[in-house]
Design an enzyme around this catalytic site. Structure first.
Site, PDB file in Angstrom:
ATOM      1  N   GLY A  20       0.822  -1.198   0.000  1.00  0.00           N
ATOM      2  CA  GLY A  20       0.000   0.000   0.000  1.00  0.00           C
ATOM      3  C   GLY A  20       0.857   1.249   0.000  1.00  0.00           C
ATOM      4  CB  CYS A  21       0.174   4.655  -1.231  1.00  0.00           C
ATOM      5  SG  CYS A  21      -1.503   4.856  -0.591  1.00  0.00           S
ATOM      6  CE1 TYR A  22      -1.760   8.187   4.305  1.00  0.00           C
ATOM      7  CE2 TYR A  22      -3.587   6.708   3.837  1.00  0.00           C
ATOM      8  CZ  TYR A  22      -3.114   7.979   4.081  1.00  0.00           C
ATOM      9  OH  TYR A  22      -3.986   9.032   4.107  1.00  0.00           O
ATOM     10  CB  ALA A  23       1.880   0.025   3.873  1.00  0.00           C
TER      11      ALA A  23
END
Length: 876
Positions: free
Chosen positions: A686-689
């Site tokens: 994921g992007c945030y991750a």
């Protein structure tokens, strides 16, 4: 004066497509009364409007590059809504081009722009007067308006205003008729002109109220005296007075000719720079009567407006082209600045101003050369420098030796320089002085389309593009390319790159045939800031040896990430899109892809199985919402072709927590690249991750066992997807920050799972479009200084082309559109038991599409960064 080159047939066909698309976009909502009701709340309207924003932008891409469209949108939304544009519409436009006008205004509305529209009604008045046997009478070009004529004038204004408002509402656009209360006037000369007014003041209250309510204000040019007498005012004059009060970025006059025409050549005048050209222009024998009056009025209007304001005279069919592309389509008139040409450094009035302009140079920004050394290199060299007074644009041409083709050494323009067409003016001056010219830019230059449009030919090699114009001799072109190639190879050897292919764009004389241009990079030893060999335990693999083309199928690719991945594949040396599936877009052509003509399909599970069995696909990319891709993956598993090992990349969260050992987590900078290389199923992080893991991982061993790092994440609204919601409703986000999923967000679980360390994560969404910023609080179990921690990160990520470590806290605006992650800040408290780290990432690129391409490259044995513009990464 330079004529901007415009392919008129293309512009007209694009404008027609845009109008048809607008009608298609809003046809359903227009038939639903609640969606156009004036009682509907502004936030609800905003949600509906911005739900189509991405589609509208994609359609605008048909007439310009994505860079141009986004750049101009940012420019137009940099001011209050009331200050975007005043558009004056001639009465004949409403009669003859009503649908085109409504569609053009609808497009602006659907991207959140609110022009103030003021219309005339001259032809309609004349028609009615003639039908009633009244001959219109004029003095000095001003219509004499007696009481009988005023009756017709008022009636026509109200009818035409209602006609335009109705046409807009049929397209789902909220529009508000404003037929009075804006212009106050006194009699121009009551005895001579009767009921003709001279505007004394403008009341913008009704206009602001309309825009604040989410409706386009549609005005007439009728004015009133203090005692309530209605007076007729020329619409052009009213538009000018309105502009003086609103101070818009654009004043647009729509007419049938589509611009001012040169009286001798008959060609449309593209740009008029008043400070540079006004006096000479008025001396032209063909500039007389109405043309001279129009230019004088515009000069007077712009004199007291900000220099950022400009006037565009344009046809209704070309409105989008004029507003959203560098080339424009009509006549652009602005104050500008006088241009200066200098052949000596002492002629520059300010060395600091010159240094500021040179600071835009990518070579200066990447520390390849200092400004002082470059300026010293110009001493004793024959050159000519061009620029406007504030040096928003600076161009330097080296003259070279006898019989050598001059070289455009620098062309450095600020954003304002591009937006206000200063670059075109400077280029025009260069073309007048130099019959032949050559120059080189980086392939990743965001303005490369401008260079292509101004060159006669080009040749690309090793990430650089050679351009030229004015060279007709075949041998001269061959020698030019040979010299460029030789320098390119030397630079490649020095930098460790490995050229694999080159391309030539066909020149005007037909000498060269275009092919694609690619380059790959080879890893070289990196050293840490402390002089030690890099400590990265998972350095990038050496470039792969595979050069075999591979076919990609994108399942569910209509969203932002899908489009970003399409753009990357389009520039990849070996990947080709074979299939792209989207139920909503089935049958439509795939925009932005130039390697082949591809239409969207609506692939079902049985289609996926058939394609896999036939070996028609090498890479499956699942760009689907969470929880829906399992049937497609199962179909591929059931149909596995033993003779061909296809790869599946899942962009959703469905397999990030896989416990079957069938899926590999694809974060190359942290995971074992060798595992990714042999994987057949890869879950894209994921992007945030991605940003959070990269920002925390290097310091894990310094975090107390029971401590919980806290991540405060803020994303642009593209992270909320294209489906309308409060999180991607720009009106709802305006002056706002929305926290959501306060606990147990899926990325909190993802980061904790991958790091083996519990973290706390609170996501937020903000009013910008793309890009994420993390502010991360990390407890420390031993005392470390900010420098110590920064060194740890530099050592850990030495050699990683997509990770930048910097001492400053990175800004989200600097990472938007870039392909890497920037980690910095490293603020340590006085007790040295806590550090605050800031990480930024583009959620659509390294947070999704770029990372997906990394994983594809590694899995298929290509160079890890093939197709990724690694120069387009922020450097510390």
């Amino acid at each position: 004066m330079m004529l901007r080159s415009v392919n008129k047939l293309f512009v007209r066909s694009s404008a027609g497509a845009l109008r048809r698309a607008t009608r298609s976009l809003v046809s359903t909502s227009a038939r639903t009364p609640s969606r156009v009701s004036v009682a509907t709340s502004a936030p609800a309207i905003g949600s509906r409007l911005y739900s189509t924003r991405s589609t509208v932008i994609q359609l605008l891409d048909n007439i310009g590059s994505k860079r141009e469209v986004e750049q101009y949108l940012k420019y137009f939304t940099s001011v209050n809504s009331q200050q975007f544009a005043v558009i004056k519409v001639g009465g004949a436009i409403i009669t003859d081009y009503l649908q085109e006008l409504a569609s053009s205004l609808a497009f602006l509305y659907h991207v959140g722009l609110y022009p103030v529209v003021l219309h005339g009604t001259g032809p309609q008045i004349n028609e009615i007067l003639e039908q009633e046997g009244v001959i219109p009478d004029y003095i000095d070009g001003i219509r004499i308006t007696d009481s009988k004529t005023m009756e017709v004038v008022r009636k026509c204004f109200l009818e035409q205003n209602l006609k335009l408002v109705t046409a807009l509402e049929e397209l789902g656009v909220r529009a508000r008729p404003i037929t009075g209360g804006v212009f106050s006037a006194e009699y121009l000369d009551q005895e001579k002109y009767h009921l003709v007014g001279k505007i004394t003041s403008v009341n913008k209250t009704a206009i602001e109220a309309s825009i604040n309510a989410g409706a386009l204000p549609i005005l007439t040019s009728l004015a009133e005296t203090p005692d309530g007498q209605i007076l007729n005012v020329n619409a052009d004059v009213a538009a000018g007075e309105l502009a003086r009060v609103m101070e818009p970025l654009k004043i647009v006059y729509l007419n049938e000719k589509g611009g001012l025409l040169h009286g001798v050549t008959g060609e449309k005048i593209s740009v008029i720079n008043l400070d540079e050209e006004y006096e000479d222009l008025l001396k032209e024998p063909w500039v007389k009567y109405g043309t001279k009056l129009k230019i004088k009025e515009i000069k007077e209007l712009l004199t007291y407006l900000p220099r950022s304001s400009s006037v565009a005279i344009i046809s209704v069919n070309d409105l989008q082209k004029e507003l959203f592309t560098d080339s424009g389509a009509g006549t652009l008139i602005r104050r500008g600045y006088r241009l200066h040409a200098r052949d000596n450094l002492d002629q520059f009035p300010s060395k600091e101003q010159l240094r500021t302009a040179l600071a835009r140079d990518p070579d200066v920004q990447s520390n390849k050369i200092s400004i002082a050394s470059y300026l010293r290199g110009l001493e004793g060299v024959s050159f000519k420098a061009y620029g406007d007074e504030p040096l928003e644009v600076l161009a330097i041409v080296r003259n070279g030796q006898e019989n050598e083709i001059p070289v455009l050494d620098k062309l450095l323009a600020s954003k304002n320089g591009w937006l206000n067409n200063v670059t075109d003016n400077v280029w025009s001056a260069i073309r007048k002085d130099y019959a032949q010219l050559q120059w080189v830019i980086s392939e990743s230059d965001e303005n490369s389309s401008w260079h292509f449009s101004n060159a006669d030919g080009s040749f690309a090699k090793n990430g650089k593009i050679l351009f030229w114009y004015g060279i007709e001799d075949t041998k001269a072109i061959s020698d030019l390319i040979a010299d460029f190639s030789k320098k390119s190879v030397l630079e490649s050897v020095n930098s460790g790159s490995n050229p694999t292919a080159s391309a030539v764009k066909k020149s005007v004389s037909g000498v060269f045939q275009q092919t694609r241009s690619f380059s790959t990079t080879r890893s070289t030893p990196f050293f840490s800031s402390r002089g030690q060999l890099n400590a990265n335990p998972n350095p990038p693999l050496k470039d792969g040896t595979n050069t075999k083309p591979a076919k990609v199928a994108l399942i569910g690719a209509r969203g932002y990430t899908g489009q970003a991945l399409i753009d990357l594949i389009n520039r990849h040396p070996y990947l080709e899109i074979a299939h792209v599936s989207s139920r909503e877009n089935a049958g439509r052509p795939l925009a932005g892809y130039t390697k082949a003509s591809i239409n969207y399909e609506n692939l079902q599970v049985e289609d996926i199985k058939r394609l896999e069995e036939s070996g028609a696909v090498d890479v499956w990319v699942m760009a689907l919402p969470n929880g829906v891709c399992q049937p497609f993956v199962n179909a591929i598993d059931e149909a596995r072709n033993p003779a061909k090992n296809s790869v599946i990349i899942d962009l959703s969260a469905d397999y990030r927590f896989d416990e079957t050992n069938q899926w590999t987590y694809g974060l190359p900078e942290l995971n074992n690249r060798a595992e990714i290389a042999k994987a057949r199923k890869i879950s894209n992080p994921g992007c945030y991750a991605t940003a959070a893991q990269l920002a925390i991982a290097p310091i894990l061993e310094y975090i107390p066992i029971d401590a919980v790092p806290s991540v405060f994440g803020v994303s642009g609204y593209s992270g909320a997807g294209t489906k309308p919601s409060p999180k991607n409703d720009v009106e709802n986000l305006r002056d706002n920050l929305i926290p959501y999923s306060l606990t147990d967000h899926i990325h909190e679980r993802e980061v904790s799972s991958q790091l083996g360390k519990q973290i706390a994560f609170t996501p937020h969404v903000a009013a910008w479009f793309q890009g994420i910023s993390h502010t991360i609080n990390i407890p420390l179990k031993e005392k470390l200084s900010s420098r110590d921690i920064r060194n740890i990160y530099q050592d850990r990520y030495a050699g990683e082309k997509l990770i930048t470590v910097t001492g400053e806290a990175p800004l989200v605006k600097d990472v938007s559109g870039k392909h890497g992650v920037v980690i910095g800040g490293f603020g340590v408290n006085k007790k040295q038991d806590r550090v605050v780290i800031v990480a930024t990432i583009d959620n659509l690129l390294k947070g999704a599409a770029t990372q997906c391409l990394q994983n594809i490259n590694i899995a298929l044995g290509y160079g890890e960064y093939d197709g990724i513009p690694v120069d387009h990464v922020i450097r510390g």
